[in-house]
Design a protein around this motif. Structure first.
Motif, PDB file in Angstrom:
ATOM      1  N   LYS A   1      -3.214  41.909   9.388  1.00 25.13           N
ATOM      2  CA  LYS A   1      -3.892  42.148  10.672  1.00 25.13           C
ATOM      3  C   LYS A   1      -3.339  41.255  11.779  1.00 25.13           C
ATOM      4  N   SER A   2      -3.149  39.963  11.465  1.00 18.10           N
ATOM      5  CA  SER A   2      -2.622  39.042  12.468  1.00 18.10           C
ATOM      6  C   SER A   2      -2.020  37.817  11.789  1.00 18.10           C
ATOM      7  N   MET A   3      -1.180  37.119  12.549  1.00 17.45           N
ATOM      8  CA  MET A   3      -0.571  35.874  12.097  1.00 17.45           C
ATOM      9  C   MET A   3      -0.421  34.954  13.303  1.00 17.45           C
ATOM     10  N   LYS A   4      -0.405  33.662  13.031  1.00 17.76           N
ATOM     11  CA  LYS A   4      -0.152  32.693  14.095  1.00 17.76           C
ATOM     12  C   LYS A   4       1.103  31.898  13.748  1.00 17.76           C
ATOM     13  N   ASN A   5       1.998  31.803  14.739  1.00 18.80           N
ATOM     14  CA  ASN A   5       3.210  31.019  14.613  1.00 18.80           C
ATOM     15  C   ASN A   5       3.153  29.850  15.580  1.00 18.80           C
ATOM     16  N   ARG A   6       3.659  28.708  15.128  1.00 21.05           N
ATOM     17  CA  ARG A   6       3.813  27.551  16.002  1.00 21.05           C
ATOM     18  C   ARG A   6       5.306  27.389  16.281  1.00 21.05           C
ATOM     19  N   ILE A   7       5.670  27.306  17.543  1.00 15.07           N
ATOM     20  CA  ILE A   7       7.062  27.081  17.914  1.00 15.07           C
ATOM     21  C   ILE A   7       7.334  25.589  17.763  1.00 15.07           C
ATOM     22  N   ASP A   8       8.223  25.251  16.838  1.00 19.68           N
ATOM     23  CA  ASP A   8       8.534  23.849  16.575  1.00 19.68           C
ATOM     24  C   ASP A   8       9.691  23.361  17.453  1.00 19.68           C
ATOM     25  N   GLU A   9      10.706  24.180  17.648  1.00 22.74           N
ATOM     26  CA  GLU A   9      11.843  23.855  18.509  1.00 22.74           C
ATOM     27  C   GLU A   9      12.368  25.137  19.132  1.00 22.74           C
ATOM     28  N   LEU A  10      12.771  25.043  20.385  1.00 27.48           N
ATOM     29  CA  LEU A  10      13.371  26.175  21.086  1.00 27.48           C
ATOM     30  C   LEU A  10      14.527  25.617  21.917  1.00 27.48           C
ATOM     31  N   ASP A  11      15.761  25.860  21.469  1.00 29.04           N
ATOM     32  CA  ASP A  11      16.951  25.346  22.131  1.00 29.04           C
ATOM     33  C   ASP A  11      17.677  26.506  22.808  1.00 29.04           C
ATOM     34  N   LEU A  12      17.441  26.655  24.109  1.00 28.46           N
ATOM     35  CA  LEU A  12      17.990  27.777  24.875  1.00 28.46           C
ATOM     36  C   LEU A  12      19.501  27.698  25.024  1.00 28.46           C
ATOM     37  N   GLU A  13      20.061  26.511  25.017  1.00 28.56           N
ATOM     38  CA  GLU A  13      21.505  26.353  25.202  1.00 28.56           C
ATOM     39  C   GLU A  13      22.290  26.646  23.929  1.00 28.56           C
ATOM     40  N   ASN A  14      21.735  26.283  22.781  1.00 31.01           N
ATOM     41  CA  ASN A  14      22.440  26.466  21.511  1.00 31.01           C
ATOM     42  C   ASN A  14      21.921  27.643  20.703  1.00 31.01           C
ATOM     43  N   PHE A  15      21.023  28.433  21.302  1.00 29.59           N
ATOM     44  CA  PHE A  15      20.482  29.637  20.671  1.00 29.59           C
ATOM     45  C   PHE A  15      19.886  29.346  19.287  1.00 29.59           C
ATOM     46  N   SER A  16      19.091  28.294  19.204  1.00 29.61           N
ATOM     47  CA  SER A  16      18.431  27.990  17.933  1.00 29.61           C
ATOM     48  C   SER A  16      16.919  27.907  18.151  1.00 29.61           C
ATOM     49  N   TYR A  17      16.213  28.201  17.075  1.00 25.67           N
ATOM     50  CA  TYR A  17      14.765  28.353  17.149  1.00 25.67           C
ATOM     51  C   TYR A  17      14.174  27.968  15.804  1.00 25.67           C
ATOM     52  N   LYS A  18      13.186  27.112  15.821  1.00 23.44           N
ATOM     53  CA  LYS A  18      12.461  26.758  14.608  1.00 23.44           C
ATOM     54  C   LYS A  18      10.984  27.031  14.858  1.00 23.44           C
TER      55      LYS A  18
ATOM     56  N   ASP B   1       3.074  27.004  26.776  1.00 26.13           N
ATOM     57  CA  ASP B   1       3.802  27.770  27.787  1.00 26.13           C
ATOM     58  C   ASP B   1       4.915  28.640  27.206  1.00 26.13           C
ATOM     59  N   GLY B   2       4.952  28.779  25.870  1.00 23.04           N
ATOM     60  CA  GLY B   2       5.994  29.556  25.222  1.00 23.04           C
ATOM     61  C   GLY B   2       7.109  28.691  24.663  1.00 23.04           C
ATOM     62  N   GLY B   3       7.114  27.409  25.007  1.00 25.64           N
ATOM     63  CA  GLY B   3       8.114  26.480  24.494  1.00 25.64           C
ATOM     64  C   GLY B   3       7.618  25.767  23.247  1.00 25.64           C
ATOM     65  N   ALA B   4       8.317  24.711  22.859  1.00 29.31           N
ATOM     66  CA  ALA B   4       7.960  23.938  21.673  1.00 29.31           C
ATOM     67  C   ALA B   4       6.498  23.480  21.751  1.00 29.31           C
ATOM     68  N   GLY B   5       5.807  23.629  20.632  1.00 29.71           N
ATOM     69  CA  GLY B   5       4.398  23.269  20.552  1.00 29.71           C
ATOM     70  C   GLY B   5       3.458  24.428  20.825  1.00 29.71           C
ATOM     71  N   SER B   6       3.973  25.514  21.363  1.00 31.75           N
ATOM     72  CA  SER B   6       3.135  26.681  21.665  1.00 31.75           C
ATOM     73  C   SER B   6       2.736  27.411  20.388  1.00 31.75           C
ATOM     74  N   ILE B   7       1.613  28.101  20.465  1.00 27.54           N
ATOM     75  CA  ILE B   7       1.119  28.927  19.365  1.00 27.54           C
ATOM     76  C   ILE B   7       1.125  30.378  19.835  1.00 27.54           C
ATOM     77  N   ARG B   8       1.733  31.238  19.023  1.00 25.49           N
ATOM     78  CA  ARG B   8       1.747  32.677  19.318  1.00 25.49           C
ATOM     79  C   ARG B   8       0.995  33.417  18.224  1.00 25.49           C
ATOM     80  N   GLN B   9       0.173  34.375  18.643  1.00 25.84           N
ATOM     81  CA  GLN B   9      -0.548  35.217  17.689  1.00 25.84           C
ATOM     82  C   GLN B   9       0.059  36.613  17.728  1.00 25.84           C
ATOM     83  N   ILE B  10       0.457  37.092  16.556  1.00 22.57           N
ATOM     84  CA  ILE B  10       1.004  38.443  16.425  1.00 22.57           C
ATOM     85  C   ILE B  10      -0.112  39.314  15.865  1.00 22.57           C
ATOM     86  N   ASN B  11      -0.449  40.377  16.581  1.00 17.79           N
ATOM     87  CA  ASN B  11      -1.486  41.319  16.165  1.00 17.79           C
ATOM     88  C   ASN B  11      -0.804  42.608  15.743  1.00 17.79           C
ATOM     89  N   PHE B  12      -1.050  43.028  14.506  1.00 21.09           N
ATOM     90  CA  PHE B  12      -0.376  44.196  13.958  1.00 21.09           C
ATOM     91  C   PHE B  12      -1.192  45.461  14.163  1.00 21.09           C
TER      92      PHE B  12
END
Length: 160
Positions: free
Chosen positions: A66-83, A48-59
């Motif tokens: 051509k493309s890459m896949k990222n896995r969102i490991d942590e998304l902390d909306l309150e502390n503005f941190s992202y892994k 759903d776009g949060g932790a555990g989600s996979i995003r594909q970037i198409n260039f």
């Protein structure tokens, strides 16, 4: 396998909440609009776009990557941190198992922000990355950061 970590820090006059929303939370919508020739699309292909989600970037056409896949490991909306981790695609250059990124946006006294980023490269076998390969990746990330920052400065009501 080798493990190499690099850290960077950037400052901006844009507050951390706005940068975080634009660069991280809504990047799948904003980046392709601001950089249509470089980034064709960013699609959430799992989750759903949060932790555990996979995003594909198409260039865009003509890009070495051509493309890459990222896995969102942590998304902390309150502390503005992202892994997140780059787990698949041309960006790994057949030399890397993965790259992990740890990003944190902090407020500065003048109302702007300081962005801290740590990148950890996990190489395959005995492969060693060159300074030029690392520098190229950093320059691309900084270029995107500067484009989003300029957009936010020109559009003070965006991402408030």
């Amino acid at each position: 396998m080798g493990v190499f970590t690099y850290t960077d820090e950037y400052t901006s006059s844009v507050p951390p909440a706005r940068l975080f929303k634009a660069l991280i939370v809504d990047s799948h919508n904003l980046i392709p609009k601001l950089m249509p020739l470089a980034v064709k699309s960013i699609d959430i292909i799992e989750g759903d776009g949060g932790a555990g989600s996979i995003r594909q970037i198409n260039f865009g056409e003509g890009s070495q990557v051509k493309s890459m896949k990222n896995r969102i490991d942590e998304l902390d909306l309150e502390n503005f941190s992202y892994k997140y981790s780059l787990i698949e695609g041309d960006g790994l250059m057949n030399k890397l198992g993965k790259i992990t990124y740890d990003v944190k946006f902090e407020p500065t006294r003048d109302g702007g922000s300081k962005s801290k980023m740590s990148s950890t490269y996990y190489t395959k076998g005995d492969i060693v990355l060159t300074e030029d390969e690392i520098k190229e990746g950093k320059e691309k990330a900084l270029g995107m950061y500067k484009i989003v920052e300029a957009y936010l400065l020109q559009n003070p009501d965006a991402y408030v």
